[in-house]
Design a protein around this motif. Structure first.
Motif, mmCIF file in Angstrom:
data_model
loop_
_atom_site.group_PDB
_atom_site.id
_atom_site.type_symbol
_atom_site.label_atom_id
_atom_site.label_comp_id
_atom_site.label_asym_id
_atom_site.label_seq_id
_atom_site.Cartn_x
_atom_site.Cartn_y
_atom_site.Cartn_z
ATOM 1 N N ALA A 91 -88.190 -46.115 -22.532
ATOM 2 C CA ALA A 91 -89.430 -46.472 -22.786
ATOM 3 C C ALA A 91 -90.420 -47.200 -21.791
ATOM 4 C CB ALA A 91 -89.055 -47.550 -24.050
ATOM 5 N N GLU A 92 -89.718 -47.910 -21.068
ATOM 6 C CA GLU A 92 -90.376 -48.613 -19.973
ATOM 7 C C GLU A 92 -90.779 -47.493 -18.902
ATOM 8 O OE1 GLU A 92 -91.266 -51.757 -19.366
ATOM 9 O OE2 GLU A 92 -90.806 -51.965 -21.480
ATOM 10 N N ALA A 93 -90.132 -46.415 -18.696
ATOM 11 C CA ALA A 93 -90.221 -45.477 -17.795
ATOM 12 C C ALA A 93 -91.558 -44.427 -18.360
ATOM 13 C CB ALA A 93 -89.045 -44.389 -17.637
ATOM 14 N N LEU A 94 -91.518 -44.403 -19.733
ATOM 15 C CA LEU A 94 -92.623 -43.572 -20.258
ATOM 16 C C LEU A 94 -94.057 -44.196 -20.307
ATOM 17 C CD1 LEU A 94 -90.900 -42.278 -23.516
ATOM 18 C CD2 LEU A 94 -91.476 -40.902 -21.361
ATOM 19 N N LYS A 95 -93.975 -45.791 -20.049
ATOM 20 C CA LYS A 95 -95.145 -46.347 -19.950
ATOM 21 C C LYS A 95 -96.004 -45.858 -18.712
ATOM 22 C CE LYS A 95 -93.821 -50.494 -22.683
ATOM 23 N NZ LYS A 95 -93.705 -51.938 -22.368
ATOM 24 N N VAL A 96 -95.258 -45.519 -17.675
ATOM 25 C CA VAL A 96 -96.043 -45.104 -16.250
ATOM 26 C C VAL A 96 -95.940 -43.895 -15.940
ATOM 27 C CG1 VAL A 96 -95.574 -47.415 -15.377
ATOM 28 C CG2 VAL A 96 -93.880 -45.747 -14.901
ATOM 29 N N ASN A 97 -94.925 -42.883 -16.781
ATOM 30 C CA ASN A 97 -94.785 -41.523 -16.548
ATOM 31 C C ASN A 97 -95.793 -40.750 -17.274
ATOM 32 O OD1 ASN A 97 -93.771 -38.766 -17.663
ATOM 33 N ND2 ASN A 97 -92.514 -39.224 -16.034
ATOM 34 N N SER A 98 -96.464 -39.762 -16.442
ATOM 35 C CA SER A 98 -97.352 -38.988 -17.216
ATOM 36 C C SER A 98 -97.253 -37.491 -17.417
ATOM 37 C CB SER A 98 -98.889 -39.320 -16.376
ATOM 38 O OG SER A 98 -98.744 -38.851 -14.939
ATOM 39 N N THR A 99 -95.937 -37.070 -17.126
ATOM 40 C CA THR A 99 -95.670 -35.508 -17.193
ATOM 41 C C THR A 99 -94.988 -35.434 -18.133
ATOM 42 O OG1 THR A 99 -93.905 -35.822 -15.625
ATOM 43 C CG2 THR A 99 -95.784 -35.251 -14.667
ATOM 44 N N VAL A 100 -93.940 -36.092 -18.874
ATOM 45 C CA VAL A 100 -92.844 -35.937 -19.818
ATOM 46 C C VAL A 100 -93.869 -35.582 -21.064
ATOM 47 C CG1 VAL A 100 -91.188 -36.574 -21.418
ATOM 48 C CG2 VAL A 100 -91.123 -37.113 -18.807
ATOM 49 N N ALA A 101 -93.713 -34.510 -21.729
ATOM 50 C CA ALA A 101 -94.556 -33.884 -22.837
ATOM 51 C C ALA A 101 -93.539 -33.663 -23.878
ATOM 52 C CB ALA A 101 -95.496 -32.777 -22.601
ATOM 53 N N HIS A 102 -92.422 -33.423 -23.707
ATOM 54 C CA HIS A 102 -91.405 -33.230 -24.858
ATOM 55 C C HIS A 102 -89.996 -34.046 -24.568
ATOM 56 C CE1 HIS A 102 -88.971 -30.723 -27.767
ATOM 57 N NE2 HIS A 102 -87.969 -31.081 -26.756
ATOM 58 N N LEU A 103 -89.709 -34.771 -25.466
ATOM 59 C CA LEU A 103 -88.547 -35.813 -25.568
ATOM 60 C C LEU A 103 -87.455 -35.475 -26.645
ATOM 61 C CD1 LEU A 103 -87.025 -38.116 -23.976
ATOM 62 C CD2 LEU A 103 -88.410 -39.698 -25.180
ATOM 63 N N ASN A 104 -86.418 -34.939 -26.416
ATOM 64 C CA ASN A 104 -85.717 -34.919 -27.753
ATOM 65 C C ASN A 104 -84.511 -36.165 -27.507
ATOM 66 O OD1 ASN A 104 -83.685 -34.315 -29.667
ATOM 67 N ND2 ASN A 104 -83.543 -32.371 -29.338
ATOM 68 N N LEU A 105 -84.405 -37.023 -28.620
ATOM 69 C CA LEU A 105 -83.241 -38.097 -28.428
ATOM 70 C C LEU A 105 -82.511 -37.960 -29.782
ATOM 71 C CD1 LEU A 105 -85.474 -41.126 -27.096
ATOM 72 C CD2 LEU A 105 -83.623 -39.849 -25.946
ATOM 73 N N ARG A 106 -82.492 -36.883 -30.429
ATOM 74 C CA ARG A 106 -81.625 -36.563 -31.541
ATOM 75 C C ARG A 106 -80.101 -36.964 -31.706
ATOM 76 N NH1 ARG A 106 -81.923 -30.819 -34.054
ATOM 77 N NH2 ARG A 106 -83.518 -31.029 -32.323
ATOM 78 N N ASN A 107 -79.628 -37.545 -32.427
ATOM 79 C CA ASN A 107 -78.216 -37.879 -32.633
ATOM 80 C C ASN A 107 -77.918 -38.746 -31.475
ATOM 81 O OD1 ASN A 107 -78.102 -36.177 -34.949
ATOM 82 N ND2 ASN A 107 -77.566 -34.438 -33.732
ATOM 83 N N ASN A 108 -78.308 -39.958 -31.215
ATOM 84 C CA ASN A 108 -77.713 -40.823 -30.424
ATOM 85 C C ASN A 108 -77.585 -42.349 -31.187
ATOM 86 O OD1 ASN A 108 -77.823 -39.975 -27.580
ATOM 87 N ND2 ASN A 108 -79.751 -39.289 -27.920
ATOM 88 N N ASN A 109 -77.491 -43.187 -30.624
ATOM 89 C CA ASN A 109 -76.965 -44.610 -31.249
ATOM 90 C C ASN A 109 -78.070 -45.473 -31.072
ATOM 91 O OD1 ASN A 109 -74.664 -43.635 -32.166
ATOM 92 N ND2 ASN A 109 -73.725 -43.931 -29.836
ATOM 93 N N ILE A 110 -79.395 -45.088 -31.224
ATOM 94 C CA ILE A 110 -80.570 -45.846 -31.151
ATOM 95 C C ILE A 110 -80.810 -46.580 -32.148
ATOM 96 C CG2 ILE A 110 -83.036 -45.738 -30.601
ATOM 97 C CD1 ILE A 110 -82.346 -43.133 -28.966
ATOM 98 N N GLY A 111 -80.911 -48.068 -32.122
ATOM 99 C CA GLY A 111 -81.329 -48.827 -33.123
ATOM 100 C C GLY A 111 -82.680 -49.272 -33.114
ATOM 101 N N ASP A 112 -82.791 -50.333 -34.242
ATOM 102 C CA ASP A 112 -84.033 -50.846 -34.208
ATOM 103 C C ASP A 112 -84.840 -51.422 -32.883
ATOM 104 O OD1 ASP A 112 -83.989 -50.510 -36.879
ATOM 105 O OD2 ASP A 112 -83.632 -52.709 -37.326
ATOM 106 N N GLU A 113 -84.181 -52.097 -31.841
ATOM 107 C CA GLU A 113 -84.355 -52.618 -30.720
ATOM 108 C C GLU A 113 -85.157 -51.580 -29.718
ATOM 109 O OE1 GLU A 113 -82.039 -55.296 -28.623
ATOM 110 O OE2 GLU A 113 -81.954 -56.187 -30.494
ATOM 111 N N GLY A 114 -84.281 -50.180 -29.586
ATOM 112 C CA GLY A 114 -84.570 -49.185 -28.977
ATOM 113 C C GLY A 114 -85.997 -48.324 -29.489
ATOM 114 N N CYS A 115 -86.120 -48.286 -30.902
ATOM 115 C CA CYS A 115 -86.848 -47.661 -31.533
ATOM 116 C C CYS A 115 -88.304 -48.516 -31.208
ATOM 117 C CB CYS A 115 -86.843 -47.386 -33.276
ATOM 118 S SG CYS A 115 -85.727 -46.124 -33.515
ATOM 119 N N GLN A 116 -88.089 -49.707 -31.348
ATOM 120 C CA GLN A 116 -89.438 -50.593 -31.068
ATOM 121 C C GLN A 116 -89.921 -50.354 -29.967
ATOM 122 O OE1 GLN A 116 -88.729 -54.616 -32.487
ATOM 123 N NE2 GLN A 116 -91.169 -55.395 -32.157
#
Length: 129
Positions: A91-116
């Motif tokens: 998430a921190e990287a995406l704040k400064v990255n301007s090229t990633v247009a598609h991101l798939n994070l399906r089926n990981n162990n991301i909880g509330d903090e990661g989603c926020q």
């Protein structure tokens, strides 16, 4: 070892645009090696790392690379045992990255903090669709 050799090659390669390493169990160490290569590689635009068990450590390394990489536009990270810490780094990287247009994070162990953290990043990121 194999992923380390591939990463070293990517540091000097100027033609590979699509890299599919799906289901190869590269783990965190393999992902860290790839991340170092992505800091200097200027051709890889599509990176497929599904089902490689990179975990939080691998995702954190990849996130650091995405802060300086300006070519990766398509990033597949499904099924990698990524949790809140990895997602927060991404998430921190995406704040400064301007090229990633598609991101798939399906089926990981991301909880509330990661989603926020991801939600906050998407408020300022204008490229992830």
């Amino acid at each position: 070892e194999g992923c380390q050799a591939l990463a070293e090659a990517l540091k000097v390669n100027s033609t590979v645009a699509h890299l599919n390493l799906r289901n190869n169990h590269i783990g965190a160490k393999g992902c860290q090696a790839l991340a170092e290569a992505l800091k200097v590689n200027s051709t890889v635009a599509h990176l497929e790392l599904r089902t490689n068990n990179i975990g939080d450590e691998g995702c954190q390394a990849l996130a650091e690379a995405l802060k300086v990489n300006s070519t990766v536009a398509h990033l597949e990270l499904a099924n990698n045992n990524i949790g809140d810490e990895g997602c927060q780094a991404l998430a921190e990287a995406l704040k400064v990255n301007s090229t990633v247009a598609h991101l798939n994070l399906r089926n990981n162990n991301i909880g509330d903090e990661g989603c926020q953290a991801l939600a906050e990043a998407l408020k300022v990121n204008s490229t992830v669709a």
